[in-house]
Design a protein around this motif. Structure first.
Motif, mmCIF file in Angstrom:
data_model
loop_
_atom_site.group_PDB
_atom_site.id
_atom_site.type_symbol
_atom_site.label_atom_id
_atom_site.label_comp_id
_atom_site.label_asym_id
_atom_site.label_seq_id
_atom_site.Cartn_x
_atom_site.Cartn_y
_atom_site.Cartn_z
ATOM 1 N N HIS A 1 0.832 -1.201 0.000
ATOM 2 C CA HIS A 1 0.000 0.000 0.000
ATOM 3 C C HIS A 1 0.872 1.259 0.000
ATOM 4 O O HIS A 1 0.573 2.247 -0.691
ATOM 5 N N SER B 1 -11.452 9.929 -4.214
ATOM 6 C CA SER B 1 -10.822 9.691 -2.906
ATOM 7 C C SER B 1 -11.220 10.754 -1.892
ATOM 8 O O SER B 1 -11.102 10.553 -0.683
ATOM 9 N N ALA C 1 -11.912 2.258 2.966
ATOM 10 C CA ALA C 1 -10.468 2.365 3.207
ATOM 11 C C ALA C 1 -10.027 1.301 4.188
ATOM 12 O O ALA C 1 -10.710 1.014 5.180
ATOM 13 N N TYR D 1 -6.660 7.103 6.662
ATOM 14 C CA TYR D 1 -7.418 7.776 5.600
ATOM 15 C C TYR D 1 -7.953 9.116 6.100
ATOM 16 O O TYR D 1 -7.890 10.132 5.389
ATOM 17 N N PHE E 1 -5.577 5.125 -0.998
ATOM 18 C CA PHE E 1 -6.624 4.325 -0.350
ATOM 19 C C PHE E 1 -7.673 3.868 -1.366
ATOM 20 O O PHE E 1 -8.176 2.741 -1.285
#
Length: 544
Positions: free
Chosen positions: A114, A277, A287, A293, A331
């Motif tokens: 990520h 987003s 998320a 987030y 995310f």
């Protein structure tokens, strides 16, 4: 994510940036902001003006010197005429910014994959790259501040006082202040601190008051000593420049409060994912790490609000917003990689198909559009154009193929590759797009040096001209309709334009004749990119 990416993330990030940007680093023409930085760096080397910085022999205190010091050091290594050498420090700062963005993501998310997604989005956000050319100081101030933010995050997260993170954070803050004053503090650090308080909360803060004060004091000492030194050594000039610069915040380039509301478009390829987003009610349930987030979302929003409060606004001032925005986009992309194959709601799938389908379409049709639009210009760059066309066409097909298969991970990596290919293979194609009116001034200095012939400037000469000329061009000032001519019986004069009135005044004391016109515009005169300030008329002057 490939194993090599996971095992050596910082090295991979740096290599990707190097491969994307270094081979064609000299291709793009030097901009006005770069020219100012490069001239100041050149005069540091040639005139030893490392502290009382100058541009064309005149005081240049508008910007702090750290980026220019680094540029000058690179100039000492590669040569002061090397555009590659002068631009290299800014590219290295992209690597620093990206590496610490990765480290911050990994500290929050505990996921290398990520974190790499976030970082790849950051280095392919168009203005993160473009700012190194348009306003090189910005990448330094925000790069150093990102170092500080990572170590502040680690400092606040730790249960006990960690002085190592406190000291490094203060050095990062100081270097940011020494790069472009309080810009990084206001546009990047302050919104981060606000967002952290709303998301992760400040815990055990009472036990950390002493080190927090130490961070502020040390940061101000590292970042503020140069301002104090110049204030002592050249108080009048420093005060005049400071007054003018602060006045610009409220009177120059004033725009309405909502001017920055389209900020997400600055991310280029990621415009649609960026917008989605930011739909907090939608993504907060999707998320993978809600607190992280929430932090990146609030960090982005607070940064935009704080920048919007300042009356002076320019598109490039949004660059720091792209840093938390890239993490925020991550995310959404991570969610698509996990869930896209199972999504059935067209409200979720159509934006994805549209965004990446459009990128694929651009790759497929771009070679044909460019060929028919610029057939004549491409005749001098046929081999680079063929290579570029094959690469982007194949990537476009690959993106489309993987999108149809719903392999969003592959679509994402191919999109990143597509962005890199635009720089690596696209810039050599457009290198030959130089109009016939382009007449550089670089050879003039060598010719005048051989003849021991001095050159001066009357009225305005753009920084790009001074940079390309290769040395200072002293200004002939005008007071009460009189020019302060040098004592030389013969000399050259560069000017953007001499008015009829100026010519009448000059003719009383000198014989003069225009011998050359230099034009640094690489675009055609009817183009929007054509700038009159890049034209210089060269005159031969002889005292009567």
């Amino acid at each position: 994510m490939p194993k090599f990416f996971k095992n050596y993330p910082i090295l991979v990030i740096s290599l990707l940036i190097a491969i994307m940007l270094l081979p064609n680093l000299e291709t793009i023409q030097v901009t006005i902001m770069e020219a100012r930085n490069f001239i100041t760096a050149r005069e540091m080397i040639q005139d030893n003006n490392w502290l009382l910085t100058t541009m064309n022999g005149e005081a240049r205190y508008q910007k702090p010197p750290l980026p220019t010091w680094l540029t000058a050091i690179s100039g000492l290594v590669f040569g002061v005429k090397s555009i590659f050498g002068m631009r290299l420090p800014a590219i290295l700062m992209i690597m620093v910014l990206s590496s610490y963005s990765y480290r911050l993501s990994k500290s929050m998310l505990k996921s290398r994959t990520h974190s790499m997604i976030n970082t790849l989005i950051l280095i392919t956000s168009f203005y993160v790259i473009g700012i190194t050319i348009e306003a090189p100081w910005d990448i330094f101030t925000h790069g150093f501040m990102m170092v500080a933010i990572y170590h502040l995050f680690m400092f606040f997260k730790s249960k006990n006082t960690d002085w190592k993170h406190a000291i490094i954070a203060s050095l990062g803050i100081g270097c940011s202040l020494l790069s472009k004053g309080p810009i990084g503090f206001y546009a990047l650090l302050l919104p981060f601190l606000l967002a952290y308080g709303f998301s992760f909360k400040y815990k055990n803060i009472k036990s950390k008051i002493a080190p927090i004060l130490s961070i502020l004091v040390l940061g101000l000492l590292v970042g503020g000593w140069w301002y104090f030194y110049v204030r002592l050594e050249d108080p009048e000039t420093f005060a005049a420049i400071t007054s003018k610069e602060t006045g610009n915040w409220t009177s120059y380039n004033v725009r309405p409060f909502y001017y920055y509301w389209s900020f997400f478009t600055q991310s280029g390829l990621w415009t649609i994912p960026a917008f989605i987003s930011l739909l907090y009610p939608y993504l907060k349930r999707r998320a993978i790490h809600y607190k992280a987030y929430k932090l990146t979302f609030l960090w982005t929003i607070f940064a935009v609000i704080l920048l919007s409060i300042i009356p002076e606004k320019k598109s490039r001032y949004l660059m720091p917003v792209l840093i938390p925005l890239a993490l925020n986009i991550g995310f959404y992309i991570e969610y698509l990689i996990r869930k896209f194959k199972t999504l059935t709601d067209k409200r979720e799938t159509i934006p994805v198909y549209f965004n990446f389908g459009l990128i694929a379409l651009i790759g497929i049709v771009a070679p044909f559009v460019l060929y028919f639009q610029f057939k004549a210009q491409l005749s001098d760059a046929l081999n680079p154009f063929v290579l570029f066309s094959v690469v982007v066409f194949v990537l476009g097909l690959a993106i489309l193929s993987q999108l149809i298969k719903k392999e969003i991970r592959n679509v994402f990596l191919l999109t990143v590759t597509f962005f890199g290919a635009l720089f690596l293979f696209g810039l050599p194609v457009f290198k030959g797009f130089t109009s016939d009116n382009f007449k550089p001034i670089s050879a003039l200095q060598n010719e005048n040096s051989r003849k021991n012939f001095k050159v001066y400037a009357i009225n305005h000469i753009s920084p790009e001209v001074i940079w390309q000329y290769g040395e200072k061009i002293p200004q002939i000032t005008k007071t009460d309709n009189q020019f302060s001519f040098p004592l030389d019986s013969e000399f050259g004069v560069l000017t953007n334009k001499l008015s009829a009135k100026d010519k009448d005044i000059i003719s009383k004391t000198h014989v003069f004749e225009q011998t050359h016109t230099f034009d640094l515009n690489q675009s055609e005169p009817n183009s929007k990119q054509y700038k009159d300030r890049l034209i210089s008329q060269y005159y031969y002057f002889k005292k009567k």
